[in-house]
Enzyme design. Structure first.
Site, PDB file in Angstrom:
ATOM      1  N   ALA A 103       0.850  -1.185   0.000  1.00  0.00           N
ATOM      2  CA  ALA A 103       0.000   0.000   0.000  1.00  0.00           C
ATOM      3  C   ALA A 103       0.886   1.236   0.000  1.00  0.00           C
ATOM      4  O   ALA A 103       2.082   1.167   0.287  1.00  0.00           O
ATOM      5  CB  ALA A 103      -0.901  -0.006   1.233  1.00  0.00           C
ATOM      6  N   LYS A 104       0.257   2.345  -0.314  1.00  0.00           N
ATOM      7  CA  LYS A 104       0.944   3.631  -0.367  1.00  0.00           C
ATOM      8  C   LYS A 104       1.732   3.919   0.920  1.00  0.00           C
ATOM      9  O   LYS A 104       2.824   4.468   0.891  1.00  0.00           O
ATOM     10  CB  LYS A 104      -0.126   4.700  -0.610  1.00  0.00           C
ATOM     11  CG  LYS A 104       0.366   6.110  -0.724  1.00  0.00           C
ATOM     12  CD  LYS A 104       0.837   6.427  -2.128  1.00  0.00           C
ATOM     13  CE  LYS A 104       1.315   7.868  -2.240  1.00  0.00           C
ATOM     14  NZ  LYS A 104       2.594   8.090  -1.538  1.00  0.00           N
ATOM     15  N   ARG A 105       1.133   3.505   2.055  1.00  0.00           N
ATOM     16  CA  ARG A 105       1.748   3.830   3.345  1.00  0.00           C
ATOM     17  C   ARG A 105       3.116   3.175   3.531  1.00  0.00           C
ATOM     18  O   ARG A 105       3.894   3.591   4.389  1.00  0.00           O
ATOM     19  CB  ARG A 105       0.825   3.434   4.502  1.00  0.00           C
ATOM     20  CG  ARG A 105       0.650   1.944   4.641  1.00  0.00           C
ATOM     21  CD  ARG A 105      -0.274   1.536   5.789  1.00  0.00           C
ATOM     22  NE  ARG A 105      -0.674   0.147   5.632  1.00  0.00           N
ATOM     23  CZ  ARG A 105       0.086  -0.889   5.949  1.00  0.00           C
ATOM     24  NH1 ARG A 105       1.277  -0.712   6.474  1.00  0.00           N
ATOM     25  NH2 ARG A 105      -0.351  -2.121   5.753  1.00  0.00           N
TER      26      ARG A 105
END
Ligand code: GLU
Length: 318
Positions: A242-244
């Site tokens: 994910a982006k995180r």
């Protein structure tokens, strides 16, 4: 006859999304199909034209091309509403007044019951058989209903080109949200049929939603495409990328680089994704402009069946 990539323009594409896009492009091109890009921007709050633009630029940078104009779901609500009307006329739609929280607590309360073939977060059917009086009560209390499909617990069997035979139960899936926005599962089924999509290649996080989609296709008299669900890329912590996780988008991975260095970096990224899909040998490099040369190398048999660990991808990117 086309394959497609259908991202939601709610943020930048990460390496996992880009890998799925490459797989979809290779599968389509190697089977002589066209390749379409569809923006799944049903949710006008989370979607943005800026993300759409950035996603298309990322695809182009990697050498992925598509046929015809990019279609936006936000411009096609009339088609989804027509499908909804058809299901309603067949007596297959009912209003559901549950909030997400109510559904969650019902699912949790029933957590000890066996799940069997039920889809993730399957709706427990709370509002299915409300009387007219109960509906009126909820409406009077100011609740706006979502619309759900009366799925009658239908059991669906379909073939996935990678996974093989898949079996799942269909829950009473949402067809329109309480704010009137058509729901993903309905829109995807309508669009794939209208656009002549005969091959769906996407992340295997959607495998459990596929029985819902196949059921909707059958109810609406639409053809079922072939399916290939690609295992996801995992982040360093083992959770779905994910982006995180950071440093996972093309922009992040090329930030601050000069032109020549940037081009080399993009080729490294593309090559890593191609190796991970079994179309390139480790150590080989493919430039975005040479992608056509990989089309004939695509073979489902060489596609890994396990999720791609971050350490494997990082090693390929090094
Ligand atoms: N728009 C969905 C997503 O970004 C994919 C839908 C599909 O491929 O069917 O997760």
């Amino acid at each position: 006859m086309s394959g497609r990539f259908a991202p939601s323009p709610t943020g930048p594409l990460h390496l996992g999304n880009l890998r799925t896009a490459l797989a979809a492009w290779l599968a389509a091109r190697s089977s002589g199909r066209g390749f379409l890009v569809r923006m799944e921007d049903l949710d006008r709050v989370t979607s943005s034209p800026l993300h759409e633009q950035a996603q298309l630029e990322d695809l182009t940078q990697l050498g992925l091309d598509w046929d015809g104009p990019v279609v936006r779901q936000s411009e096609r609500f009339d088609r989804y509403r027509a499908a909804l009307t058809r299901l309603d006329e067949a007596g297959l739609v009912y209003p559901c007044y549950c909030t997400r929280r109510e559904i969650r607590s019902e699912i949790e309360a029933a957590a000890s019951a066996p799940h069997g073939l039920a889809a993730d977060g399957a709706y427990p059917g709370t509002c299915r058989d409300l009387s007219a009086g109960q509906r009126a009560e909820r409406t009077a209390a100011g609740r706006r209903p979502a619309l759900r499909l009366r799925a009658e617990g239908e059991r669906i069997v379909f073939r996935d080109d990678l996974v093989g035979t898949v079996e799942g139960l269909v829950d009473d899936v949402v067809l329109a949200r309480s704010d009137g926005v058509p729901a993903y599962n309905l829109a995807v089924v309508v669009d794939d049929a209208v656009q002549g999509v005969t091959q769906v290649v996407r992340g295997d996080d959607l495998l459990s939603s596929t029985p819902r989609q196949v059921h909707l296709q059958r109810l609406l008299g639409l053809p079922t495409p072939s399916y290939l669900h690609v295992p996801l890329v995992l982040g360093p912590d083992g959770a779905r990328l994910a982006k995180r996780h950071g440093a996972v988008t093309l922009a992040e991975l090329t930030v601050g680089l000069g032109r020549a260095e940037r081009d080399r970096r993009v080729a490294t990224i593309l090559s890593a994704l191609a190796v991970s899909l079994g179309v390139l040998d480790d150590g080989e490099v493919v430039e975005p402009g040479e992608l056509d040369g990989l089309i004939d190398r695509f073979d489902v048999v060489r596609l890994p069946r396990a999720p791609l660990a971050w350490s494997e991808l990082a090693a390929l990117l090094a």
